[in-house]
Design a protein around this motif. Structure first.
Motif, PDB file in Angstrom:
ATOM      1  N   THR A 104       1.285 -15.963  -8.090  1.00  0.00           N
ATOM      2  CA  THR A 104       0.681 -14.296  -7.894  1.00  0.00           C
ATOM      3  C   THR A 104       2.414 -13.724  -7.429  1.00  0.00           C
ATOM      4  O   THR A 104       3.039 -12.847  -8.500  1.00  0.00           O
ATOM      5  CB  THR A 104      -0.023 -13.678  -6.994  1.00  0.00           C
ATOM      6  OG1 THR A 104      -1.382 -13.973  -7.337  1.00  0.00           O
ATOM      7  CG2 THR A 104      -0.733 -12.144  -6.641  1.00  0.00           C
ATOM      8  N   VAL A 105       2.482 -14.413  -6.950  1.00  0.00           N
ATOM      9  CA  VAL A 105       4.264 -13.928  -6.135  1.00  0.00           C
ATOM     10  C   VAL A 105       5.126 -13.835  -7.608  1.00  0.00           C
ATOM     11  O   VAL A 105       6.502 -13.280  -7.965  1.00  0.00           O
ATOM     12  CB  VAL A 105       4.608 -14.621  -5.277  1.00  0.00           C
ATOM     13  CG1 VAL A 105       6.259 -14.591  -4.638  1.00  0.00           C
ATOM     14  CG2 VAL A 105       3.646 -14.111  -3.668  1.00  0.00           C
ATOM     15  N   ALA A 106       4.935 -15.367  -8.412  1.00  0.00           N
ATOM     16  CA  ALA A 106       6.246 -15.386  -9.080  1.00  0.00           C
ATOM     17  C   ALA A 106       5.350 -14.096 -10.298  1.00  0.00           C
ATOM     18  O   ALA A 106       6.586 -13.972 -10.905  1.00  0.00           O
ATOM     19  CB  ALA A 106       5.230 -16.796  -9.730  1.00  0.00           C
ATOM     20  N   LYS A 107       4.300 -14.203 -10.370  1.00  0.00           N
ATOM     21  CA  LYS A 107       3.738 -12.938 -11.554  1.00  0.00           C
ATOM     22  C   LYS A 107       4.717 -11.281 -11.137  1.00  0.00           C
ATOM     23  O   LYS A 107       5.400 -11.075 -12.002  1.00  0.00           O
ATOM     24  CB  LYS A 107       2.492 -12.988 -12.209  1.00  0.00           C
ATOM     25  CG  LYS A 107       1.570 -14.286 -12.625  1.00  0.00           C
ATOM     26  CD  LYS A 107       0.405 -14.428 -12.533  1.00  0.00           C
ATOM     27  CE  LYS A 107      -0.188 -15.294 -13.921  1.00  0.00           C
ATOM     28  NZ  LYS A 107      -1.195 -14.977 -14.008  1.00  0.00           N
ATOM     29  N   VAL A 108       4.539 -11.198 -10.049  1.00  0.00           N
ATOM     30  CA  VAL A 108       4.356 -10.035  -9.600  1.00  0.00           C
ATOM     31  C   VAL A 108       6.338  -9.960 -10.293  1.00  0.00           C
ATOM     32  O   VAL A 108       7.115  -8.929 -10.259  1.00  0.00           O
ATOM     33  CB  VAL A 108       4.257  -9.466  -8.306  1.00  0.00           C
ATOM     34  CG1 VAL A 108       4.679  -8.255  -7.660  1.00  0.00           C
ATOM     35  CG2 VAL A 108       2.993  -9.276  -8.004  1.00  0.00           C
ATOM     36  N   TYR A 126       1.490 -10.682   1.847  1.00  0.00           N
ATOM     37  CA  TYR A 126       1.645 -11.806   2.168  1.00  0.00           C
ATOM     38  C   TYR A 126       1.634 -13.116   1.863  1.00  0.00           C
ATOM     39  O   TYR A 126       0.361 -13.604   1.701  1.00  0.00           O
ATOM     40  CB  TYR A 126       0.841 -11.650   4.241  1.00  0.00           C
ATOM     41  CG  TYR A 126       0.751 -13.308   4.541  1.00  0.00           C
ATOM     42  CD1 TYR A 126       2.149 -12.580   5.194  1.00  0.00           C
ATOM     43  CD2 TYR A 126      -0.441 -14.433   3.974  1.00  0.00           C
ATOM     44  CE1 TYR A 126       2.359 -15.013   5.667  1.00  0.00           C
ATOM     45  CE2 TYR A 126       0.096 -15.448   5.294  1.00  0.00           C
ATOM     46  CZ  TYR A 126       1.260 -15.613   5.877  1.00  0.00           C
ATOM     47  OH  TYR A 126       1.670 -16.988   6.672  1.00  0.00           O
ATOM     48  N   PRO A 127       2.262 -13.990   1.590  1.00  0.00           N
ATOM     49  CA  PRO A 127       2.755 -14.598   0.640  1.00  0.00           C
ATOM     50  C   PRO A 127       3.067 -15.876   1.515  1.00  0.00           C
ATOM     51  O   PRO A 127       4.669 -15.927   2.448  1.00  0.00           O
ATOM     52  CB  PRO A 127       3.943 -14.730  -0.194  1.00  0.00           C
ATOM     53  CG  PRO A 127       4.591 -13.854   0.320  1.00  0.00           C
ATOM     54  CD  PRO A 127       3.881 -12.756   1.217  1.00  0.00           C
ATOM     55  N   PRO A 128       1.629 -17.041   1.571  1.00  0.00           N
ATOM     56  CA  PRO A 128       2.552 -17.837   3.213  1.00  0.00           C
ATOM     57  C   PRO A 128       3.662 -18.694   2.703  1.00  0.00           C
ATOM     58  O   PRO A 128       4.353 -19.470   3.867  1.00  0.00           O
ATOM     59  CB  PRO A 128       0.819 -18.540   2.886  1.00  0.00           C
ATOM     60  CG  PRO A 128      -0.228 -18.022   2.694  1.00  0.00           C
ATOM     61  CD  PRO A 128       1.204 -17.108   1.767  1.00  0.00           C
ATOM     62  N   ASP A 129       3.752 -18.694   1.210  1.00  0.00           N
ATOM     63  CA  ASP A 129       4.993 -20.103   0.908  1.00  0.00           C
ATOM     64  C   ASP A 129       6.785 -18.888   0.681  1.00  0.00           C
ATOM     65  O   ASP A 129       6.966 -18.544  -0.372  1.00  0.00           O
ATOM     66  CB  ASP A 129       4.863 -19.966  -1.280  1.00  0.00           C
ATOM     67  CG  ASP A 129       3.636 -21.148  -0.878  1.00  0.00           C
ATOM     68  OD1 ASP A 129       3.469 -21.328   0.473  1.00  0.00           O
ATOM     69  OD2 ASP A 129       3.528 -21.392  -1.968  1.00  0.00           O
ATOM     70  N   ASN A 130       6.693 -18.896   2.641  1.00  0.00           N
ATOM     71  CA  ASN A 130       8.046 -17.478   1.849  1.00  0.00           C
ATOM     72  C   ASN A 130       9.755 -17.878   2.751  1.00  0.00           C
ATOM     73  O   ASN A 130      10.517 -17.188   2.743  1.00  0.00           O
ATOM     74  CB  ASN A 130       7.338 -16.442   2.895  1.00  0.00           C
ATOM     75  CG  ASN A 130       7.303 -16.432   4.521  1.00  0.00           C
ATOM     76  OD1 ASN A 130       7.662 -17.413   4.904  1.00  0.00           O
ATOM     77  ND2 ASN A 130       6.129 -15.825   4.861  1.00  0.00           N
ATOM     78  N   LYS A 131       9.248 -19.075   3.378  1.00  0.00           N
ATOM     79  CA  LYS A 131      10.657 -19.551   4.065  1.00  0.00           C
ATOM     80  C   LYS A 131      10.526 -20.985   3.685  1.00  0.00           C
ATOM     81  O   LYS A 131       9.786 -22.212   3.465  1.00  0.00           O
ATOM     82  CB  LYS A 131      10.231 -19.790   5.112  1.00  0.00           C
ATOM     83  CG  LYS A 131      10.931 -18.412   6.129  1.00  0.00           C
ATOM     84  CD  LYS A 131      10.439 -18.409   7.701  1.00  0.00           C
ATOM     85  CE  LYS A 131      10.609 -16.907   8.067  1.00  0.00           C
ATOM     86  NZ  LYS A 131       9.355 -16.394   8.417  1.00  0.00           N
ATOM     87  N   MET A 132      11.652 -21.247   3.170  1.00  0.00           N
ATOM     88  CA  MET A 132      12.164 -23.548   2.889  1.00  0.00           C
ATOM     89  C   MET A 132      11.472 -23.794   4.002  1.00  0.00           C
ATOM     90  O   MET A 132      11.159 -23.303   5.774  1.00  0.00           O
ATOM     91  CB  MET A 132      13.245 -23.360   3.007  1.00  0.00           C
ATOM     92  CG  MET A 132      13.551 -23.050   1.034  1.00  0.00           C
ATOM     93  SD  MET A 132      12.987 -23.822  -0.367  1.00  0.00           S
ATOM     94  CE  MET A 132      14.192 -24.632  -0.130  1.00  0.00           C
ATOM     95  N   GLY A 133      11.069 -25.844   3.087  1.00  0.00           N
ATOM     96  CA  GLY A 133      10.581 -26.169   4.694  1.00  0.00           C
ATOM     97  C   GLY A 133       9.229 -26.647   4.313  1.00  0.00           C
ATOM     98  O   GLY A 133       8.281 -26.491   3.933  1.00  0.00           O
ATOM     99  N   LYS A 169      12.778 -11.887  -4.516  1.00  0.00           N
ATOM    100  CA  LYS A 169      12.892 -11.568  -6.145  1.00  0.00           C
ATOM    101  C   LYS A 169      12.126 -10.090  -4.845  1.00  0.00           C
ATOM    102  O   LYS A 169      12.286  -8.544  -5.471  1.00  0.00           O
ATOM    103  CB  LYS A 169      12.575 -11.217  -6.773  1.00  0.00           C
ATOM    104  CG  LYS A 169      13.664 -12.135  -7.813  1.00  0.00           C
ATOM    105  CD  LYS A 169      12.458 -12.738  -9.387  1.00  0.00           C
ATOM    106  CE  LYS A 169      13.634 -13.733  -9.223  1.00  0.00           C
ATOM    107  NZ  LYS A 169      13.322 -13.869 -10.872  1.00  0.00           N
ATOM    108  N   LEU A 170      10.337 -10.194  -4.801  1.00  0.00           N
ATOM    109  CA  LEU A 170       9.916  -8.945  -4.182  1.00  0.00           C
ATOM    110  C   LEU A 170      10.533  -7.934  -2.757  1.00  0.00           C
ATOM    111  O   LEU A 170      10.020  -7.265  -2.421  1.00  0.00           O
ATOM    112  CB  LEU A 170       8.331  -9.098  -3.887  1.00  0.00           C
ATOM    113  CG  LEU A 170       7.657 -10.650  -4.921  1.00  0.00           C
ATOM    114  CD1 LEU A 170       6.277 -10.311  -3.857  1.00  0.00           C
ATOM    115  CD2 LEU A 170       7.521  -9.765  -5.894  1.00  0.00           C
ATOM    116  N   ARG A 171      11.506  -9.015  -2.487  1.00  0.00           N
ATOM    117  CA  ARG A 171      12.106  -8.409  -0.879  1.00  0.00           C
ATOM    118  C   ARG A 171      12.837  -7.126  -1.497  1.00  0.00           C
ATOM    119  O   ARG A 171      13.068  -6.133  -0.743  1.00  0.00           O
ATOM    120  CB  ARG A 171      12.623  -9.214  -0.196  1.00  0.00           C
ATOM    121  CG  ARG A 171      11.839 -10.224   0.762  1.00  0.00           C
ATOM    122  CD  ARG A 171      12.302 -11.381   1.795  1.00  0.00           C
ATOM    123  NE  ARG A 171      12.273 -11.884   2.111  1.00  0.00           N
ATOM    124  CZ  ARG A 171      10.651 -12.191   2.647  1.00  0.00           C
ATOM    125  NH1 ARG A 171      10.603 -11.034   3.653  1.00  0.00           N
ATOM    126  NH2 ARG A 171      10.506 -13.257   3.033  1.00  0.00           N
TER     127      ARG A 171
END
Length: 187
Positions: A93-97, A123-130, A156-158
């Motif tokens: 969903t984040v990628a699409k938006v 709120y995307p849990p995949d928001n930080k590397m690692g 990009k969303l930020r």
């Protein structure tokens, strides 16, 4: 009374914590929360044994049929909701938006809500590397490694106008409580 449209995608990370928080806040502050679930969200909620709880706690959970049904985009545009929260949000969903693709109920609703200036929080849990740890339905811990591409999409969303990215579940609570405090002088 704060009116919230709450979108749930097929993300399992933090889903239990988020569902229990939704219920707690709804009951404590008499929030009007309409839940909109993607097709995958229903699968994940059932997998985590949360679907029946959600059906018991919320008047009606509206399940995605297509990008316009149920008619959430129109309700956002016409001012039915004070805020729109999408949590948890999948990397898909984040990628699409982030690439302005609005071909699902949730992605189309995000696009239309932003156009109507409805405060929109994701709120995307995949928001930080690692490495992160998530709890799978069996209760076991699973280690996942967040890809740089997923974090780039969140970044990009930020940068998008009228869209706020939340980095943790506690931030969801904080946002809702700000609206509760703003709308209810007795609290």
């Amino acid at each position: 009374m704060v009116k919230i449209a709450w979108g749930i995608t097929g993300c399992g990370d933090k889903i239990e914590e988020i569902v229990y928080m939704m219920i707690e806040l709804k009951n404590k502050y008499n929030l009007d929360i309409d839940v909109y679930a993607s097709k995958s969200a229903k699968v994940v909620l059932k997998w985590y044994k949360l679907w029946d709880l959600m059906m018991d706690e919320f008047y009606d959970i509206r399940l995605e049929v297509d990008a316009n049904a149920p008619f959430l985009p129109g309700k956002l545009q016409t001012g039915k909701y004070d805020i729109f929260i999408v949590a948890p949000t999948t990397a898909n969903t984040v990628a699409k938006v982030s690439h302005c693709i609005a071909d699902t109920l949730i992605t189309n609703s995000i696009a239309q809500g932003i156009k109507a200036k409805v405060p929109t929080y994701i709120y995307p849990p995949d928001n930080k590397m690692g490495e992160i740890e998530t709890i799978i339905p069996s209760g076991k811990t699973l280690k996942l490694y967040i890809r740089k591409e997923d974090v780039e999409n969140v970044d990009k969303l930020r940068k998008m106008d009228d869209l706020t990215i939340l980095d943790g579940v506690d931030e969801i609570r904080e946002i809702i409580l700000k609206y509760v405090d703003t709308n209810d002088p007795n609290i």
